[in-house]
Design an enzyme around this catalytic site. Structure first.
Site, PDB file in Angstrom:
ATOM      1  N   ARG A  52      62.357  68.622  62.086  1.00 54.13           N
ATOM      2  CA  ARG A  52      61.348  68.168  63.038  1.00 54.13           C
ATOM      3  C   ARG A  52      60.003  68.194  62.326  1.00 54.13           C
ATOM      4  O   ARG A  52      59.897  68.658  61.198  1.00 54.13           O
ATOM      5  CB  ARG A  52      61.364  68.972  64.350  1.00 54.13           C
ATOM      6  CG  ARG A  52      61.783  70.404  64.321  1.00 54.13           C
ATOM      7  CD  ARG A  52      60.853  71.327  63.592  1.00 54.13           C
ATOM      8  NE  ARG A  52      59.478  71.137  64.018  1.00 54.13           N
ATOM      9  CZ  ARG A  52      58.426  71.488  63.323  1.00 54.13           C
ATOM     10  NH1 ARG A  52      58.544  72.056  62.115  1.00 54.13           N
ATOM     11  NH2 ARG A  52      57.197  71.292  63.754  1.00 54.13           N
ATOM     12  N   ARG A  95      63.947  59.701  67.636  1.00 52.35           N
ATOM     13  CA  ARG A  95      62.842  60.313  68.391  1.00 52.35           C
ATOM     14  C   ARG A  95      61.731  59.260  68.500  1.00 52.35           C
ATOM     15  O   ARG A  95      61.420  58.598  67.502  1.00 52.35           O
ATOM     16  CB  ARG A  95      62.333  61.590  67.695  1.00 52.35           C
ATOM     17  CG  ARG A  95      63.333  62.742  67.805  1.00 52.35           C
ATOM     18  CD  ARG A  95      62.738  64.067  67.397  1.00 52.35           C
ATOM     19  NE  ARG A  95      61.880  64.630  68.424  1.00 52.35           N
ATOM     20  CZ  ARG A  95      61.113  65.714  68.219  1.00 52.35           C
ATOM     21  NH1 ARG A  95      61.097  66.311  67.037  1.00 52.35           N
ATOM     22  NH2 ARG A  95      60.360  66.192  69.188  1.00 52.35           N
ATOM     23  N   GLN A 198      57.830  76.673  68.053  1.00 52.03           N
ATOM     24  CA  GLN A 198      57.560  76.344  66.640  1.00 52.03           C
ATOM     25  C   GLN A 198      56.492  77.267  66.051  1.00 52.03           C
ATOM     26  O   GLN A 198      56.491  77.531  64.852  1.00 52.03           O
ATOM     27  CB  GLN A 198      57.087  74.881  66.514  1.00 52.03           C
ATOM     28  CG  GLN A 198      58.162  73.846  66.735  1.00 52.03           C
ATOM     29  CD  GLN A 198      58.186  73.342  68.174  1.00 52.03           C
ATOM     30  OE1 GLN A 198      57.811  74.059  69.092  1.00 52.03           O
ATOM     31  NE2 GLN A 198      58.630  72.124  68.377  1.00 52.03           N
ATOM     32  N   ASP A 239      51.586  63.416  65.440  1.00 54.76           N
ATOM     33  CA  ASP A 239      52.841  62.654  65.392  1.00 54.76           C
ATOM     34  C   ASP A 239      52.580  61.158  65.359  1.00 54.76           C
ATOM     35  O   ASP A 239      53.403  60.385  64.874  1.00 54.76           O
ATOM     36  CB  ASP A 239      53.732  63.012  66.583  1.00 54.76           C
ATOM     37  CG  ASP A 239      54.463  64.293  66.289  1.00 54.76           C
ATOM     38  OD1 ASP A 239      53.837  65.365  66.390  1.00 54.76           O
ATOM     39  OD2 ASP A 239      55.643  64.214  65.893  1.00 54.76           O
ATOM     40  N   ASN A 249      50.218  64.557  69.673  1.00 49.45           N
ATOM     41  CA  ASN A 249      50.747  65.734  68.958  1.00 49.45           C
ATOM     42  C   ASN A 249      51.441  66.633  69.986  1.00 49.45           C
ATOM     43  O   ASN A 249      51.485  66.325  71.177  1.00 49.45           O
ATOM     44  CB  ASN A 249      49.616  66.465  68.228  1.00 49.45           C
ATOM     45  CG  ASN A 249      50.147  67.508  67.263  1.00 49.45           C
ATOM     46  OD1 ASN A 249      51.022  67.220  66.448  1.00 49.45           O
ATOM     47  ND2 ASN A 249      49.668  68.732  67.345  1.00 49.45           N
ATOM     48  N   LYS A 250      52.001  67.704  69.516  1.00 49.17           N
ATOM     49  CA  LYS A 250      52.783  68.617  70.357  1.00 49.17           C
ATOM     50  C   LYS A 250      52.086  68.921  71.678  1.00 49.17           C
ATOM     51  O   LYS A 250      50.887  69.174  71.691  1.00 49.17           O
ATOM     52  CB  LYS A 250      53.025  69.907  69.548  1.00 49.17           C
ATOM     53  CG  LYS A 250      53.817  70.986  70.251  1.00 49.17           C
ATOM     54  CD  LYS A 250      55.139  70.519  70.806  1.00 49.17           C
ATOM     55  CE  LYS A 250      56.041  69.862  69.794  1.00 49.17           C
ATOM     56  NZ  LYS A 250      57.156  69.086  70.409  1.00 49.17           N
TER      57      LYS A 250
END
Ligand code: MRU
Length: 347
Positions: A52, A95, A198, A239, A249-250
């Site tokens: 990931r 993804r 994470q 991302d 992003n996350k």
């Protein structure tokens, strides 16, 4: 200075014609590689979070294309270019948010027309180049990001953006490594980053190995942490960056950016230009991955949420460009990002 800059972790290894991926779902308790011998297993590994992090997904996908083309050519040397399309479409769908996946596949596919005979050596060379370019870009971004520090301070980071999320060294974590080595970072606060953790499982593990002091915080602690005044920078990866500088992003990154602006903390995004998607005009056009409810309702295989409760699990969010002080890429630093400044990186 205790930092020894080990950076020895490698999430993606190509050896003896096989792709080996460090199974990040099992870290830090277990350090085990899984072997992918065909493109189907590569797509599954990306989907299931064995590998990931946007740049790491891109590198992995490039090797996936090598395996797909190799199998199709063995099966039918005349029609491999046509036969490989289904495999590649499946890989590209593994993804949806990290643009590095499609970026790497496109870069590999651009070679197809000029290949004569066996595609394996040409495609493997290209995948290896994508792999080594990413490490080089991260080292450059580390230097550029480091130079933005004017005083030694604590920083906050979110998710994992280190060697595990890239080909090596890391994006945001690469800047943190470089700035720490230069004496500009006193302490790294890492968000634990629910639901996959994470931050606590991966970022803390990487920093501990490099002897960089790390303190975990729950995302909910961000506002109170920033109010203490010790944190001067929030540093995150991306991302996908849209043409206007909006950053996916996350999930939780947007929250951190809003809090940073409120508390006068600077907000830095670190990403290679392979993460910039000039075909996506702004953040509203970025597809946001929704993952299974079970990721929130369960923990370690046990139901933790009240039976009957539902969960909504978007795993990325979009931080608008106006909340971002600086985007660091390997081609240069963009302060207060705009469409024009992002476009200038590619000229
Ligand atoms: O769901 P993940 O773990 O793939 O999400 C990763 C992130 O959001 C990272 O911050 C991003 O990919 C940048 S990695 C260098």
């Amino acid at each position: 200075m205790q930092n020894q800059q080990f950076d020895t972790v490698r999430a993606i290894v190509w050896v003896d014609g096989e792709l080996r991926l460090l199974d990040q779902r099992r870290l830090p308790q277990h350090s085990e590689y899984i072997v992918c011998k065909d493109v189907g297993s590569v797509a599954e590994a990306i989907k299931n979070m064995v590998v990931r992090g946007a740049p790491a997904i891109g590198v992995t996908a490039a090797y996936g294309v090598v395996l797909a083309a190799q199998a199709c050519y063995r099966n039918s040397p005349q029609t491999w270019r046509k036969d490989v399309v289904t495999d590649i479409d499946n890989l590209a769908r593994a993804r949806p948010t990290a643009i590095n996946l499609c970026w790497a596949i496109d870069r590999m596919q651009r070679l197809f027309l000029d290949i004569e005979g066996d595609p394996y050596p040409v495609l493997l060379d290209e995948a290896c180049e994508i792999h080594s370019d990413d490490i080089r870009a991260n080292k450059t971004m580390g230097e550029l990001g480091k130079s933005l520090f004017t005083e030694s301070c604590a920083v906050l980071t979110h998710c994992n953006t280190g060697s595990l999320a890239t080909a090596g060294f890391g994006t945001a974590l690469g800047v943190i490594r470089s700035a720490y080595a230069a004496g500009m970072i006193s302490l790294v606060f890492a968000d634990e980053t629910r639901p996959w953790l994470q931050g606590s499982r991966l970022t803390a593990w990487e920093l501990v190995q490099d002897n960089i002091p790390v303190t975990l915080v729950a995302e909910g602690a961000g506002a109170y942490l920033m109010k203490q005044g010790e944190v001067k920078w929030v540093i995150v990866g991306a991302d996908r960056i849209a043409a206007n500088g909006d950053v996916a992003n996350k999930i939780g990154t947007y929250t951190a950016a809003v809090l940073a602006r409120h508390h006068g903390v600077k907000f830095m995004v670190v990403a290679p230009t392979s993460t910039i998607d000039m075909n996506t005009p702004d953040g509203d056009a970025i597809p946001i991955e929704l993952r299974a409810q079970e990721e929130l309702l369960m923990f370690s295989g046990q139901r933790i949420a009240a039976v009957g409760a539902q969960a909504w699990n978007p795993v990325f969010d979009v931080t608008p460009a106006e909340l971002i002080d600086v985007i660091v890429t390997e081609k240069g630093v963009v302060t207060a990002p705009t469409v024009e400044k992002i476009a200038a990186l590619f000229h």
